[in-house]
Design a protein around this motif. Structure first.
Motif, PDB file in Angstrom:
ATOM      1  N   ASP A  70       0.858  -1.179   0.000  1.00 38.90           N
ATOM      2  CA  ASP A  70       0.000   0.000   0.000  1.00 38.90           C
ATOM      3  C   ASP A  70       0.903   1.240   0.000  1.00 38.90           C
ATOM      4  O   ASP A  70       2.115   1.130  -0.045  1.00 38.90           O
ATOM      5  N   ARG A  71       0.302   2.387   0.063  1.00 38.95           N
ATOM      6  CA  ARG A  71       1.094   3.628   0.015  1.00 38.95           C
ATOM      7  C   ARG A  71       2.119   3.710   1.139  1.00 38.95           C
ATOM      8  O   ARG A  71       3.223   4.211   0.960  1.00 38.95           O
ATOM      9  N   GLU A  72       1.779   3.226   2.310  1.00 39.18           N
ATOM     10  CA  GLU A  72       2.683   3.295   3.459  1.00 39.18           C
ATOM     11  C   GLU A  72       3.926   2.439   3.263  1.00 39.18           C
ATOM     12  O   GLU A  72       5.008   2.793   3.718  1.00 39.18           O
ATOM     13  N   THR A  73       3.802   1.310   2.595  1.00 37.97           N
ATOM     14  CA  THR A  73       4.963   0.439   2.430  1.00 37.97           C
ATOM     15  C   THR A  73       5.951   0.965   1.406  1.00 37.97           C
ATOM     16  O   THR A  73       7.073   0.485   1.344  1.00 37.97           O
ATOM     17  N   ARG A  75       6.827   4.241   1.196  1.00 31.98           N
ATOM     18  CA  ARG A  75       7.381   5.542   1.625  1.00 31.98           C
ATOM     19  C   ARG A  75       8.784   5.384   2.116  1.00 31.98           C
ATOM     20  O   ARG A  75       9.243   4.438   2.571  1.00 31.98           O
TER      21      ARG A  75
END
Length: 75
Positions: A70-73, A75
């Motif tokens: 997802d977006r968090e992984t 960053r």
């Protein structure tokens, strides 16, 4: 949670006593929380050499936690 690598799983399932397989086996014995990144699950299933092996791998992969990006992984 510890992300598991394809090589460690393949070596463990094929009873190869490599360092990754031994480390994965130890983590399992210690009850460490493990997860399979989605690409690892895909690689395992794509590596099946026949239908019987695919069924075994499919059951094994389905029993594990699959880590989806997802977006968090990223960053």
């Amino acid at each position: 949670m510890i992300a598991v690598d394809t090589r460690a799983v393949i070596d463990l399932l094929r009873n190869r006593r490599t360092a990754p397989a031994r480390n994965l086996e130890l983590l399992i014995e210690l009850g460490e929380p493990l997860g399979f990144p989605a690409p690892v699950a895909q690689e395992l299933l794509q590596g099946a050499r026949n239908q019987g092996e695919w069924r075994v791998l499919s059951r094994y992969v389905a029993s594990q936690e699959i880590l989806l990006p997802d977006r968090e992984t990223y960053r």
